[in-house]
Write a protein that holds these residues in place. Sequence first.
Motif, PDB file in Angstrom:
ATOM      1  N   LEU A 111      15.562 -15.929 -70.724  1.00  0.00           N
ATOM      2  CA  LEU A 111      15.015 -14.872 -71.738  1.00  0.00           C
ATOM      3  C   LEU A 111      15.411 -15.043 -73.400  1.00  0.00           C
ATOM      4  CD1 LEU A 111      15.785 -11.909 -69.379  1.00  0.00           C
ATOM      5  CD2 LEU A 111      13.603 -12.683 -70.334  1.00  0.00           C
ATOM      6  N   LYS A 112      14.564 -14.674 -74.168  1.00  0.00           N
ATOM      7  CA  LYS A 112      14.675 -14.521 -75.490  1.00  0.00           C
ATOM      8  C   LYS A 112      14.812 -13.219 -76.094  1.00  0.00           C
ATOM      9  CE  LYS A 112      12.175 -19.158 -75.681  1.00  0.00           C
ATOM     10  NZ  LYS A 112      10.997 -19.648 -76.122  1.00  0.00           N
ATOM     11  N   PRO A 113      15.306 -13.055 -77.393  1.00  0.00           N
ATOM     12  CA  PRO A 113      15.129 -11.591 -78.009  1.00  0.00           C
ATOM     13  C   PRO A 113      13.716 -11.367 -78.225  1.00  0.00           C
ATOM     14  CG  PRO A 113      16.799 -13.081 -79.319  1.00  0.00           C
ATOM     15  CD  PRO A 113      16.139 -14.106 -78.053  1.00  0.00           C
ATOM     16  N   GLU A 114      12.655 -12.212 -78.552  1.00  0.00           N
ATOM     17  CA  GLU A 114      11.211 -11.733 -78.551  1.00  0.00           C
ATOM     18  C   GLU A 114      10.792 -11.376 -77.324  1.00  0.00           C
ATOM     19  OE1 GLU A 114      11.405 -16.571 -79.393  1.00  0.00           O
ATOM     20  OE2 GLU A 114      12.908 -14.630 -79.569  1.00  0.00           O
ATOM     21  N   ASP A 115      11.509 -11.360 -76.242  1.00  0.00           N
ATOM     22  CA  ASP A 115      10.817 -10.925 -74.829  1.00  0.00           C
ATOM     23  C   ASP A 115      11.032  -9.372 -74.905  1.00  0.00           C
ATOM     24  OD1 ASP A 115       9.927 -13.346 -73.818  1.00  0.00           O
ATOM     25  OD2 ASP A 115      11.977 -13.922 -73.138  1.00  0.00           O
ATOM     26  N   THR A 116      12.204  -8.753 -75.848  1.00  0.00           N
ATOM     27  CA  THR A 116      12.370  -7.373 -75.787  1.00  0.00           C
ATOM     28  C   THR A 116      11.030  -6.571 -75.864  1.00  0.00           C
ATOM     29  OG1 THR A 116      14.437  -7.815 -76.725  1.00  0.00           O
ATOM     30  CG2 THR A 116      13.374  -5.571 -76.969  1.00  0.00           C
ATOM     31  N   ALA A 117      10.706  -5.620 -74.958  1.00  0.00           N
ATOM     32  CA  ALA A 117       9.552  -4.939 -74.874  1.00  0.00           C
ATOM     33  C   ALA A 117       9.679  -4.004 -73.606  1.00  0.00           C
ATOM     34  CB  ALA A 117       8.285  -5.565 -74.674  1.00  0.00           C
ATOM     35  N   ILE A 118       8.784  -2.807 -73.527  1.00  0.00           N
ATOM     36  CA  ILE A 118       8.415  -2.139 -72.507  1.00  0.00           C
ATOM     37  C   ILE A 118       7.600  -3.041 -71.548  1.00  0.00           C
ATOM     38  CG2 ILE A 118       7.950  -0.084 -71.528  1.00  0.00           C
ATOM     39  CD1 ILE A 118       8.272   1.401 -74.146  1.00  0.00           C
ATOM     40  N   TYR A 119       7.950  -3.248 -70.410  1.00  0.00           N
ATOM     41  CA  TYR A 119       7.142  -4.039 -69.440  1.00  0.00           C
ATOM     42  C   TYR A 119       6.377  -3.058 -68.523  1.00  0.00           C
ATOM     43  CZ  TYR A 119       8.983  -8.387 -71.053  1.00  0.00           C
ATOM     44  OH  TYR A 119       9.274  -9.390 -71.582  1.00  0.00           O
ATOM     45  N   TYR A 120       5.022  -3.222 -68.362  1.00  0.00           N
ATOM     46  CA  TYR A 120       4.361  -2.213 -67.493  1.00  0.00           C
ATOM     47  C   TYR A 120       3.726  -3.092 -66.370  1.00  0.00           C
ATOM     48  CZ  TYR A 120       4.521   0.882 -71.438  1.00  0.00           C
ATOM     49  OH  TYR A 120       4.733   1.590 -72.307  1.00  0.00           O
ATOM     50  N   CYS A 121       3.671  -2.618 -65.168  1.00  0.00           N
ATOM     51  CA  CYS A 121       3.070  -3.174 -63.810  1.00  0.00           C
ATOM     52  C   CYS A 121       1.634  -2.429 -64.045  1.00  0.00           C
ATOM     53  CB  CYS A 121       3.852  -2.541 -62.762  1.00  0.00           C
ATOM     54  SG  CYS A 121       3.045  -3.033 -61.186  1.00  0.00           S
ATOM     55  N   SER A 122       0.671  -3.012 -63.511  1.00  0.00           N
ATOM     56  CA  SER A 122      -0.677  -2.687 -63.384  1.00  0.00           C
ATOM     57  C   SER A 122      -1.240  -3.432 -62.010  1.00  0.00           C
ATOM     58  CB  SER A 122      -1.455  -2.823 -64.603  1.00  0.00           C
ATOM     59  OG  SER A 122      -2.019  -4.149 -64.742  1.00  0.00           O
ATOM     60  N   ALA A 123      -2.296  -2.690 -61.620  1.00  0.00           N
ATOM     61  CA  ALA A 123      -2.970  -3.399 -60.467  1.00  0.00           C
ATOM     62  C   ALA A 123      -4.278  -2.730 -60.132  1.00  0.00           C
ATOM     63  CB  ALA A 123      -2.166  -2.702 -59.154  1.00  0.00           C
ATOM     64  N   ILE A 124      -5.130  -3.651 -59.855  1.00  0.00           N
ATOM     65  CA  ILE A 124      -6.536  -3.273 -59.410  1.00  0.00           C
ATOM     66  C   ILE A 124      -6.531  -3.067 -58.140  1.00  0.00           C
ATOM     67  CG2 ILE A 124      -8.973  -4.090 -59.491  1.00  0.00           C
ATOM     68  CD1 ILE A 124      -6.470  -5.566 -61.883  1.00  0.00           C
ATOM     69  N   ILE A 125      -6.960  -1.809 -57.775  1.00  0.00           N
ATOM     70  CA  ILE A 125      -6.774  -1.140 -56.429  1.00  0.00           C
ATOM     71  C   ILE A 125      -8.137  -0.571 -56.033  1.00  0.00           C
ATOM     72  CG2 ILE A 125      -5.697   0.407 -54.925  1.00  0.00           C
ATOM     73  CD1 ILE A 125      -2.998  -0.155 -56.565  1.00  0.00           C
ATOM     74  N   THR A 126      -8.532  -0.844 -54.784  1.00  0.00           N
ATOM     75  CA  THR A 126      -9.625  -0.154 -54.135  1.00  0.00           C
ATOM     76  C   THR A 126      -9.223   0.947 -53.253  1.00  0.00           C
ATOM     77  OG1 THR A 126     -11.093  -2.306 -54.404  1.00  0.00           O
ATOM     78  CG2 THR A 126     -11.843  -0.568 -52.786  1.00  0.00           C
ATOM     79  N   THR A 127      -9.827   1.972 -53.625  1.00  0.00           N
ATOM     80  CA  THR A 127      -9.632   3.162 -52.768  1.00  0.00           C
ATOM     81  C   THR A 127     -11.023   3.678 -52.221  1.00  0.00           C
ATOM     82  OG1 THR A 127      -9.889   4.856 -54.713  1.00  0.00           O
ATOM     83  CG2 THR A 127      -7.774   4.052 -54.190  1.00  0.00           C
ATOM     84  N   ARG A 128     -10.643   4.381 -50.944  1.00  0.00           N
ATOM     85  CA  ARG A 128     -11.996   4.760 -50.201  1.00  0.00           C
ATOM     86  C   ARG A 128     -11.959   6.430 -50.072  1.00  0.00           C
ATOM     87  NH1 ARG A 128     -13.245   5.839 -44.634  1.00  0.00           N
ATOM     88  NH2 ARG A 128     -15.395   5.034 -44.087  1.00  0.00           N
ATOM     89  N   LYS A 129     -13.089   6.773 -50.548  1.00  0.00           N
ATOM     90  CA  LYS A 129     -13.355   8.320 -50.803  1.00  0.00           C
ATOM     91  C   LYS A 129     -14.760   8.801 -50.179  1.00  0.00           C
ATOM     92  CE  LYS A 129     -11.279  12.362 -51.828  1.00  0.00           C
ATOM     93  NZ  LYS A 129      -9.742  12.635 -51.560  1.00  0.00           N
ATOM     94  N   ILE A 130     -14.800   9.405 -49.117  1.00  0.00           N
ATOM     95  CA  ILE A 130     -16.189   9.852 -48.466  1.00  0.00           C
ATOM     96  C   ILE A 130     -16.945   8.650 -48.495  1.00  0.00           C
ATOM     97  CG2 ILE A 130     -17.798  11.790 -48.677  1.00  0.00           C
ATOM     98  CD1 ILE A 130     -16.037  13.040 -50.639  1.00  0.00           C
ATOM     99  N   GLY A 131     -16.524   7.742 -47.897  1.00  0.00           N
ATOM    100  CA  GLY A 131     -17.319   6.576 -47.487  1.00  0.00           C
ATOM    101  C   GLY A 131     -17.636   5.650 -48.595  1.00  0.00           C
TER     102      GLY A 131
END
Length: 123
Positions: free
Chosen positions: A85-105
């Motif tokens: 790790l380097k000082p320039e790696d300093t940041a807020i890290y966010y997780c994200s996901a592409i997720i499929t959900t099912r609603k009323i078919g």
Amino acid sequence: QVQLVESGGGLVQPGGSLRLSCAASGSIFSINGMLWYRQAPGKERALVAGITSDDSTNYADSVKGRFTISRDSAKNTVYLQMNSLKPEDTAIYYCSAIITTRKIGAYVRNHYWGQGTQVTVSS
């Protein structure tokens, strides 16, 4: 109702290592991809690494050879192993996901975000 929860952030010295985790929960039909972004003060949010459902990965040039993204399908969890790790790696890290959900078919694919976890690299 999908929720992403990150963990593993903190303070680390230059050259050190840290592992971030992100667990997805809720009414999930399938996870098509999971990603890590980061945002430093005064900068835009940028993609760090991503992994698809077939385990294809990609990385930003700035972290290639140092960071590794992986996933545990059974746990709906993605990891980011950060080494050298380097000082320039300093940041807020966010997780994200592409997720499929099912609603009323109907199947709907959305991009979800976690709340973020702070990573600080400093002596």
